[in-house]
Design a protein around this motif. Structure first.
Motif, short mmCIF file in Angstrom:
data_model
loop_
_atom_site.label_atom_id
_atom_site.label_comp_id
_atom_site.label_asym_id
_atom_site.label_seq_id
_atom_site.Cartn_x
_atom_site.Cartn_y
_atom_site.Cartn_z
N ARG A 1 26.20 -17.89 9.74
CA ARG A 1 27.01 -16.76 9.29
C ARG A 1 26.18 -15.53 8.97
NH1 ARG A 1 32.24 -17.04 6.35
NH2 ARG A 1 32.62 -14.94 5.60
N VAL A 2 25.06 -15.73 8.27
CA VAL A 2 24.24 -14.59 7.82
C VAL A 2 22.94 -14.43 8.62
CG1 VAL A 2 25.22 -14.60 5.52
CG2 VAL A 2 23.15 -15.89 5.96
N GLU A 3 22.74 -15.30 9.60
CA GLU A 3 21.60 -15.24 10.50
C GLU A 3 20.25 -15.26 9.77
OE1 GLU A 3 22.02 -12.13 13.43
OE2 GLU A 3 24.17 -12.50 13.59
N ILE A 4 20.07 -16.33 8.98
CA ILE A 4 18.79 -16.57 8.33
C ILE A 4 18.30 -17.97 8.73
CG2 ILE A 4 19.17 -15.02 6.38
CD1 ILE A 4 19.81 -17.48 4.68
N HIS A 5 17.04 -18.22 8.49
CA HIS A 5 16.45 -19.51 8.81
C HIS A 5 16.58 -20.47 7.62
CE1 HIS A 5 14.70 -18.10 12.54
NE2 HIS A 5 14.32 -17.00 11.90
N ALA A 6 16.39 -21.75 7.89
CA ALA A 6 16.48 -22.77 6.85
C ALA A 6 15.44 -22.54 5.75
CB ALA A 6 16.30 -24.16 7.45
N ARG A 7 14.27 -22.06 6.13
CA ARG A 7 13.23 -21.82 5.12
C ARG A 7 13.66 -20.74 4.12
NH1 ARG A 7 10.90 -19.40 9.80
NH2 ARG A 7 10.90 -17.13 9.58
N ASP A 8 14.47 -19.77 4.58
CA ASP A 8 14.96 -18.74 3.68
C ASP A 8 16.04 -19.28 2.75
OD1 ASP A 8 13.28 -16.98 4.99
OD2 ASP A 8 14.84 -16.32 6.38
N LEU A 9 16.85 -20.18 3.27
CA LEU A 9 17.92 -20.78 2.47
C LEU A 9 17.37 -21.75 1.44
CD1 LEU A 9 20.98 -20.72 2.28
CD2 LEU A 9 21.07 -22.58 3.91
N ARG A 10 16.20 -22.30 1.73
CA ARG A 10 15.58 -23.28 0.84
C ARG A 10 15.27 -22.70 -0.55
NH1 ARG A 10 11.35 -24.92 4.12
NH2 ARG A 10 12.94 -25.80 5.46
N ILE A 11 14.98 -21.41 -0.65
CA ILE A 11 14.65 -20.85 -1.96
C ILE A 11 15.84 -20.80 -2.90
CG2 ILE A 11 12.81 -19.43 -0.98
CD1 ILE A 11 14.63 -17.01 -1.79
N GLY B 1 13.55 -9.92 2.22
CA GLY B 1 14.25 -8.98 3.09
C GLY B 1 14.17 -9.48 4.52
N ARG B 2 15.31 -9.75 5.11
CA ARG B 2 15.38 -10.20 6.49
C ARG B 2 16.11 -9.14 7.31
NH1 ARG B 2 11.53 -12.60 5.22
NH2 ARG B 2 11.43 -14.83 4.80
N GLU B 3 16.19 -9.36 8.62
CA GLU B 3 16.77 -8.36 9.51
C GLU B 3 18.22 -8.03 9.15
OE1 GLU B 3 17.71 -7.71 14.23
OE2 GLU B 3 16.08 -9.05 13.66
N ARG B 4 19.02 -9.04 8.83
CA ARG B 4 20.43 -8.81 8.56
C ARG B 4 20.88 -9.25 7.17
NH1 ARG B 4 23.40 -7.92 13.48
NH2 ARG B 4 21.98 -8.13 15.23
N ALA B 5 19.92 -9.65 6.32
CA ALA B 5 20.32 -10.14 5.00
C ALA B 5 19.16 -10.00 4.00
CB ALA B 5 20.75 -11.60 5.09
N ILE B 6 19.53 -9.99 2.74
CA ILE B 6 18.58 -10.07 1.64
C ILE B 6 18.87 -11.37 0.91
CG2 ILE B 6 17.81 -9.06 -0.53
CD1 ILE B 6 18.73 -6.34 0.58
N ILE C 1 22.97 -14.27 -1.27
CA ILE C 1 22.61 -13.72 0.03
C ILE C 1 23.45 -12.46 0.20
CG2 ILE C 1 22.53 -14.11 2.50
CD1 ILE C 1 22.54 -17.15 1.85
N ILE C 2 22.78 -11.35 0.44
CA ILE C 2 23.46 -10.06 0.53
C ILE C 2 23.37 -9.57 1.97
CG2 ILE C 2 23.51 -7.69 -0.33
CD1 ILE C 2 21.91 -8.84 -2.80
N THR C 3 24.52 -9.23 2.55
CA THR C 3 24.55 -8.63 3.89
C THR C 3 25.29 -7.29 3.78
OG1 THR C 3 26.67 -9.58 4.59
CG2 THR C 3 24.69 -10.92 4.94
N ALA C 4 25.40 -6.59 4.89
CA ALA C 4 26.11 -5.31 4.89
C ALA C 4 27.60 -5.49 4.66
CB ALA C 4 25.87 -4.58 6.22
#
Length: 105
Positions: free
Chosen positions: A48-58, A71-76, A86-89
């Motif tokens: 849904r938010v286009e992040i990797h598992a390693r980012d979700l792990r935190i 800070g990722r391409e489409r989400a914070i 998880i913050i998106t536009a």
């Protein structure tokens, strides 16, 4: 695995089919401020938010991570002690803890 003298290839997806997927509750706030409770697994959130598992792990409450803002391409991805989001536009997804009144030291 052999059956009647023939070699039958193993199903490569068999191990994935046997795993149980654990869902988690999230509060989704859209751009109008409307809140919705989502009960989805980590793969649905990652897609849904286009992040990797390693980012979700935190955001995992069972793992100990220091306060982090990624800070990722489409989400914070935000982990500030008791605030995990998880913050998106278009929306904000905030993880619901199993017991919001419990505190870990």
């Amino acid at each position: 695995m052999a059956r009647d003298g023939y070699i039958v290839p193993a199903d490569p997806q068999a191990s994935l089919k046997n795993k149980t997927v654990v869902s988690r509750s999230w509060v989704m706030l859209d751009c109008t401020g409307e809140g919705t409770i989502l009960d989805v697994d980590k793969y649905a959130i990652m897609h849904r938010v286009e992040i990797h598992a390693r980012d979700l792990r935190i955001l995992d409450p069972l793992l100990s991570y220091p306060s982090t803002i990624l800070g990722r391409e489409r989400a914070i991805v935000l982990n500030l002690e008791h605030i995990k989001a998880i913050i998106t536009a278009e929306e904000v997804l905030s993880a619901l803890s199993p017991n919001p009144f419990s505190q870990t030291n």
